[in-house]
Structures are given as structure tokens and as C-alpha cells.
Design a protein around this motif. Sequence first.
Motif, PDB file in Angstrom:
ATOM      1  N   GLY A   1      -7.750   4.809 -53.426  1.00  0.00           N
ATOM      2  CA  GLY A   1      -6.371   5.050 -53.827  1.00  0.00           C
ATOM      3  C   GLY A   1      -5.494   5.669 -52.770  1.00  0.00           C
ATOM      4  O   GLY A   1      -4.260   5.607 -52.862  1.00  0.00           O
ATOM      5  N   SER A   2      -6.089   6.266 -51.739  1.00  0.00           N
ATOM      6  CA  SER A   2      -5.293   6.864 -50.678  1.00  0.00           C
ATOM      7  C   SER A   2      -4.909   5.868 -49.592  1.00  0.00           C
ATOM      8  O   SER A   2      -4.169   6.209 -48.661  1.00  0.00           O
ATOM      9  CB  SER A   2      -6.076   8.028 -50.042  1.00  0.00           C
ATOM     10  N   SER A   3      -5.396   4.648 -49.682  1.00  0.00           N
ATOM     11  CA  SER A   3      -5.109   3.655 -48.653  1.00  0.00           C
ATOM     12  C   SER A   3      -3.650   3.206 -48.704  1.00  0.00           C
ATOM     13  O   SER A   3      -3.081   3.007 -49.780  1.00  0.00           O
ATOM     14  CB  SER A   3      -6.015   2.435 -48.835  1.00  0.00           C
ATOM     15  N   TRP A   4      -3.052   3.016 -47.532  1.00  0.00           N
ATOM     16  CA  TRP A   4      -1.670   2.536 -47.464  1.00  0.00           C
ATOM     17  C   TRP A   4      -1.544   1.100 -47.981  1.00  0.00           C
ATOM     18  O   TRP A   4      -0.440   0.639 -48.270  1.00  0.00           O
ATOM     19  CB  TRP A   4      -1.139   2.628 -46.030  1.00  0.00           C
ATOM     20  N   ALA A   5      -2.669   0.406 -48.135  1.00  0.00           N
ATOM     21  CA  ALA A   5      -2.638  -0.977 -48.612  1.00  0.00           C
ATOM     22  C   ALA A   5      -3.144  -1.111 -50.046  1.00  0.00           C
ATOM     23  O   ALA A   5      -3.385  -2.223 -50.519  1.00  0.00           O
ATOM     24  CB  ALA A   5      -3.471  -1.853 -47.681  1.00  0.00           C
ATOM     25  N   PHE A   6      -3.284  -0.011 -50.767  1.00  0.00           N
ATOM     26  CA  PHE A   6      -3.877  -0.009 -52.108  1.00  0.00           C
ATOM     27  C   PHE A   6      -3.090  -0.876 -53.094  1.00  0.00           C
ATOM     28  O   PHE A   6      -1.866  -0.816 -53.165  1.00  0.00           O
ATOM     29  CB  PHE A   6      -3.937   1.429 -52.619  1.00  0.00           C
ATOM     30  N   ASN A   7      -3.808  -1.705 -53.860  1.00  0.00           N
ATOM     31  CA  ASN A   7      -3.229  -2.540 -54.908  1.00  0.00           C
ATOM     32  C   ASN A   7      -3.757  -2.048 -56.256  1.00  0.00           C
ATOM     33  O   ASN A   7      -4.900  -2.311 -56.622  1.00  0.00           O
ATOM     34  CB  ASN A   7      -3.622  -4.006 -54.682  1.00  0.00           C
ATOM     35  N   ALA A   8      -2.922  -1.347 -56.991  1.00  0.00           N
ATOM     36  CA  ALA A   8      -3.344  -0.739 -58.258  1.00  0.00           C
ATOM     37  C   ALA A   8      -3.656  -1.777 -59.328  1.00  0.00           C
ATOM     38  O   ALA A   8      -4.337  -1.470 -60.316  1.00  0.00           O
ATOM     39  CB  ALA A   8      -2.265   0.219 -58.758  1.00  0.00           C
ATOM     40  N   ASP A   9      -3.171  -3.005 -59.135  1.00  0.00           N
ATOM     41  CA  ASP A   9      -3.374  -4.033 -60.159  1.00  0.00           C
ATOM     42  C   ASP A   9      -4.700  -4.769 -60.014  1.00  0.00           C
ATOM     43  O   ASP A   9      -5.128  -5.466 -60.943  1.00  0.00           O
ATOM     44  CB  ASP A   9      -2.228  -5.047 -60.102  1.00  0.00           C
ATOM     45  N   ALA A  10      -5.338  -4.648 -58.863  1.00  0.00           N
ATOM     46  CA  ALA A  10      -6.607  -5.358 -58.625  1.00  0.00           C
ATOM     47  C   ALA A  10      -7.757  -4.467 -59.076  1.00  0.00           C
ATOM     48  O   ALA A  10      -8.073  -3.470 -58.428  1.00  0.00           O
ATOM     49  CB  ALA A  10      -6.746  -5.710 -57.147  1.00  0.00           C
ATOM     50  N   LYS A  11      -8.370  -4.829 -60.209  1.00  0.00           N
ATOM     51  CA  LYS A  11      -9.419  -4.006 -60.790  1.00  0.00           C
ATOM     52  C   LYS A  11     -10.629  -4.862 -61.152  1.00  0.00           C
ATOM     53  O   LYS A  11     -10.507  -6.054 -61.458  1.00  0.00           O
ATOM     54  CB  LYS A  11      -8.905  -3.292 -62.044  1.00  0.00           C
ATOM     55  N   ALA A  12     -11.783  -4.227 -61.128  1.00  0.00           N
ATOM     56  CA  ALA A  12     -13.012  -4.904 -61.529  1.00  0.00           C
ATOM     57  C   ALA A  12     -13.043  -5.084 -63.043  1.00  0.00           C
ATOM     58  O   ALA A  12     -12.360  -4.359 -63.783  1.00  0.00           O
ATOM     59  CB  ALA A  12     -14.217  -4.083 -61.085  1.00  0.00           C
ATOM     60  N   PRO A  13     -13.809  -6.034 -63.553  1.00  0.00           N
ATOM     61  CA  PRO A  13     -13.944  -6.205 -64.999  1.00  0.00           C
ATOM     62  C   PRO A  13     -14.409  -4.912 -65.673  1.00  0.00           C
ATOM     63  O   PRO A  13     -15.230  -4.180 -65.137  1.00  0.00           O
ATOM     64  CB  PRO A  13     -15.001  -7.312 -65.121  1.00  0.00           C
ATOM     65  N   ARG A  14     -13.890  -4.665 -66.866  1.00  0.00           N
ATOM     66  CA  ARG A  14     -14.242  -3.439 -67.594  1.00  0.00           C
ATOM     67  C   ARG A  14     -15.639  -3.560 -68.201  1.00  0.00           C
ATOM     68  O   ARG A  14     -16.189  -4.654 -68.335  1.00  0.00           O
ATOM     69  CB  ARG A  14     -13.218  -3.174 -68.698  1.00  0.00           C
ATOM     70  N   PHE A  15     -16.185  -2.431 -68.574  1.00  0.00           N
ATOM     71  CA  PHE A  15     -17.505  -2.378 -69.205  1.00  0.00           C
ATOM     72  C   PHE A  15     -17.479  -3.104 -70.543  1.00  0.00           C
ATOM     73  O   PHE A  15     -16.719  -2.778 -71.444  1.00  0.00           O
ATOM     74  CB  PHE A  15     -17.913  -0.918 -69.420  1.00  0.00           C
ATOM     75  N   ASP A  16     -18.289  -4.150 -70.678  1.00  0.00           N
ATOM     76  CA  ASP A  16     -18.342  -4.953 -71.893  1.00  0.00           C
ATOM     77  C   ASP A  16     -19.661  -5.715 -71.896  1.00  0.00           C
ATOM     78  O   ASP A  16     -19.728  -6.887 -71.515  1.00  0.00           O
ATOM     79  CB  ASP A  16     -17.159  -5.923 -71.938  1.00  0.00           C
ATOM     80  N   PRO A  17     -20.750  -5.077 -72.323  1.00  0.00           N
ATOM     81  CA  PRO A  17     -22.062  -5.724 -72.255  1.00  0.00           C
ATOM     82  C   PRO A  17     -22.163  -6.987 -73.098  1.00  0.00           C
ATOM     83  O   PRO A  17     -22.911  -7.907 -72.736  1.00  0.00           O
ATOM     84  CB  PRO A  17     -23.027  -4.636 -72.730  1.00  0.00           C
ATOM     85  N   GLU A  18     -21.423  -7.050 -74.201  1.00  0.00           N
ATOM     86  CA  GLU A  18     -21.464  -8.276 -75.007  1.00  0.00           C
ATOM     87  C   GLU A  18     -20.866  -9.439 -74.238  1.00  0.00           C
ATOM     88  O   GLU A  18     -21.392 -10.557 -74.260  1.00  0.00           O
ATOM     89  CB  GLU A  18     -20.713  -8.056 -76.323  1.00  0.00           C
ATOM     90  N   ARG A  19     -19.753  -9.184 -73.564  1.00  0.00           N
ATOM     91  CA  ARG A  19     -19.147 -10.222 -72.733  1.00  0.00           C
ATOM     92  C   ARG A  19     -20.103 -10.615 -71.611  1.00  0.00           C
ATOM     93  O   ARG A  19     -20.214 -11.798 -71.268  1.00  0.00           O
ATOM     94  CB  ARG A  19     -17.821  -9.717 -72.156  1.00  0.00           C
ATOM     95  N   ALA A  20     -20.821  -9.650 -71.051  1.00  0.00           N
ATOM     96  CA  ALA A  20     -21.791  -9.941 -70.001  1.00  0.00           C
ATOM     97  C   ALA A  20     -22.863 -10.898 -70.500  1.00  0.00           C
ATOM     98  O   ALA A  20     -23.197 -11.885 -69.829  1.00  0.00           O
ATOM     99  CB  ALA A  20     -22.421  -8.641 -69.505  1.00  0.00           C
ATOM    100  N   ARG A  21     -23.380 -10.632 -71.699  1.00  0.00           N
ATOM    101  CA  ARG A  21     -24.432 -11.495 -72.243  1.00  0.00           C
ATOM    102  C   ARG A  21     -23.904 -12.905 -72.515  1.00  0.00           C
ATOM    103  O   ARG A  21     -24.592 -13.899 -72.263  1.00  0.00           O
ATOM    104  CB  ARG A  21     -24.995 -10.874 -73.515  1.00  0.00           C
TER     105      ARG A  21
END
Length: 493
Positions: free
Chosen positions: A297-317
Motif C-alpha cells: 500500500g505504500s507503493s507510488w504505483a499501488f492499485n487499490a482496486d486490484a485484489k485477490a479472490p476473497r476467502f470462499d472454500p465452497e467456490r474453490a471446490r
Amino acid sequence: MSVDFVVATPHDAVEFNDVYRNVTGSAGYLACNNIYNRVVLNEWYEVNPFPDLATHWEQLDGSRRWRFHLNKAARWQDGTPLTAHDIVYTHLHAKKMGYQGGMFLRDVETIVAVDDHTVDYHLHTPNAGFLVLLGNFIFAHILPRHLYEGTDWATNPHNLNPVGSGPFRLAEWIPGEHIILEAVKNHWGPQPEIDRIILKIVADRDECARMIARGEAHFAPQDTVTRDRLGLVEGVPGVEVLKRRGPGMALLDFNHGRELWQDQRVREAVAHAVNRDEIAELGDPGVSQAWDHYLIGSSWAFNADAKAPRFDPERARTLLDEAGVTADSSGVRGRLSMFYMDTFHGHKPIAEMISRQLGAVGFETTFAGLSSVDWSRQVRDQHDFDLIIVGGSMAPDPEITATKYSSGGQNNMCMHRNADVDAAYLAARNAGTRAERREHYRELQNVWARDTEWVPLFWYGTYYPRSEKFFGWADQLGFSIPWWHWGRMRPVA
């Protein structure tokens, strides 16, 4: 009376030539940074470079050529003048042979000695972020051409008996016990104000901390004193514990060379299996935290909208079933091997958590720590793994990540091949301003998130216990030197 600066570190040296191969975090790694010089210097927390061998430089031909003017006083520790020819030899040979020192020289077409004290780096393509590649990492050191040219670097005796140009020379190495560096008298650069650096090899990290508390050591390097050991050094008179957010993150990466991970649904499923609420228990408010973004988050190039998939084990299965990665009669979808580098001790509890979390969606996952030498062989060279927990150093410029994530990058141990990633890096190199570069790096993060190229886990912190008897730490000098360089250290009266 002589002044000794003592460092307690858990990992012994292997050799003293990090341009040949990198044994990250070892005592040799620390010693090399005080024995040798680089063309320019960068610290993690400062994007702008500082002089080292070069006193000043020019950005020419639209960032396609970089000219460096060298300090004419620079000399090797055997008295031989250090010239542009040493730089040309070191970096061109490392690039040609695929050695560690060539890792960030991919864009270099050739290097030319304009005269004895001027050197030009000619690039295939413009690269506005080139300086950070020369200055940010220890394996950009310059070696003495007169001692290495015409030899096999693997067996050159000066790997164990180094002749550098830095403020300290190797005086003694007793493997498993200590490394002693002595100040170079009448050094051509800033004269050291301490007489010796003593790197004491102490495998027990708790004992490293206790040595500082007892006044027997003055510093311990990164990942030696972790959060659970702070009680051993905090509140001790004469000891300061510098805590700060780290320059990168711990992340989970896939061996993209294996068929399993070439299906984006499987990579996304793994990301959905990651429970950052559990990982957050390792955090320290204001210092470290579970992290789901693709840059810190301290990076001058940080993109707050680019996020990893949220925790959802059912979706994983569900994703795994759709991809045909189904469970057998015992509920196991597959058996995976996962590694981390044991130098970075903080990765072990993360690996334990990820192993359990993957087990919840059907992957039976073993994990183990590797020494830096075994890591280089098994992970970097042989690609013999399914998953790795690895540090992603994202500061001070995202350009340094290209060697890991772009096709053909020398440190692309996970065999990434993504045309959109390559295009984003190329566009950022060609951009004229930092604002333009930022937009391309923001798109890079979008691509990483869209394709689940890897999975961010934890924005780590750093803890540096250090004696108040000395002044000259990186943060006290405006990050004009790296934290592992002690040539400006001086005793406090």
C-alpha cells in the motif's frame, strides 16, 4: 582502542561472490555488501539512487542509454585502480553466463567503456526504471576484472578470499563461528569509523536476540528477531527496536510449468481457499498485516482496486470440480509440494496455515524450508515444486519485479508466461514520466488479479534491534545506503 561492530546472524556464509550466485540472507551476503561497491546505491525505502562508484550519471537517448561517471579515486583493495573496464567485464560476463549478477540486465544490449572513468549501458529498449535495477540489489556488485577475467567463476579462489573496493576487507572466516571484516585504511571513499565488523554465526535466533540484550552484539539482520522474540529486546536499556512496514510481501506462487496450474480456474480455487483472517493473527498493527493486494500500500504505483479472490472454500471446490480436479474416495484431489526459503523464518507459519487451508478443499500439501543453496538448485534451476511461499520485494519500483513475472525473466522460477503482463512492463519502461509509468503498473496489477497469476498473503514488517551505541543506520542517513551496509557507522560518544 579499536571499535568493533558485532552482528548476530543465524546463517553462515557459503562464499563471497554474490554476483556469481545469490545466497540470500547469509552472512556472506551481509559481508559482500561491505567488501564491494555497486555503480549506484538504492535502499528499499527510497526510489532515487545515490552515488557509489558513480559520482553522477546521465539519462540519454530517451532512457535507451545510461552514462555513468566514475569516481577517479576508486581502487581495489590490492591497490589496483578500479575503472570502467571492471564494470564492463563484471556485468557483461554475468549476463552472458546467466549468473546472478545478470538478473536485472535483461534490457542491456551492451556496456561500453567510453574511457577509464566513464561507462555507457546501451539498452535494447528504453527503460525509465533502469537505475533501480543497478542499485537495489547486492548482486549488482562490481568484481575486479584483473582477478576474474579468464577464470571459471565457480572455482575462482577469490570467491573465498575476496578483493573488493569497499570500506572493509575480509580478515578471517571460521565457518560456523564468525566472519571478521577489517576497515580498509586510507580507503578511497568515506573512511570507516569502526575498526572491525564481526559477524557471529548463531543458529539459535533467540540467542541472537539475547546477545543484543546483553550487549554482546549490536545488530541482528532482517527476519532474525521476529514478533514473537520482541520481548527479548524491547525495553532493554541501550537497545532500540526499529519497527516498520516492510518493503514487500509474502506471497504464494504456482509452478506455471506444471499442467495443473495452467488452468486459471485451479489457480483461482487456491486463492479462494486462502483464509486471511487466520493469516491476520500473525500481524502486528502498524507493522504487518494480512494482505490481498498485488502491490504494497505504500507503493507510488499501488492499485487499490486490484485484489485477490476473497476467502470462499465452497467456490474453490466448485472451480476445482469444473476444472476436472476431483476428489478420490478419500477426499483427496491431489498431492502438492510447497517450499519456502528457511532463511526467511517468518514464512514457516504462513506455510503451515496455507497447507491446512488447502487441505480443507482437498489438496494434501507437504511443506518444507530449503537452504538458500538448495532453493537455488531445486526451485530456481530445476523448478521441482508445485507451490512456493516467497518474498515479493515490491519497493521501491515495480520494475524490479519483472525478473520474476515476465516471460524470460532470469528469476522467473515459477515459469510465468503472460503476454498482458509482458506488455504492461514494456509500456512502463517506455513511459516518459512516473505518472505515466504508474498507469501501466496499475494495469499490471489488474492483469495479475484477473488471471490469479499469484496470490498475495501478507504485507510483512521488519524488526531491527540495534544498539544505541552506534549512529549511521540507513534511516538515519536518509536511506542513502542499504540497511546492510555499515561503512558509515560510527560510535556515539
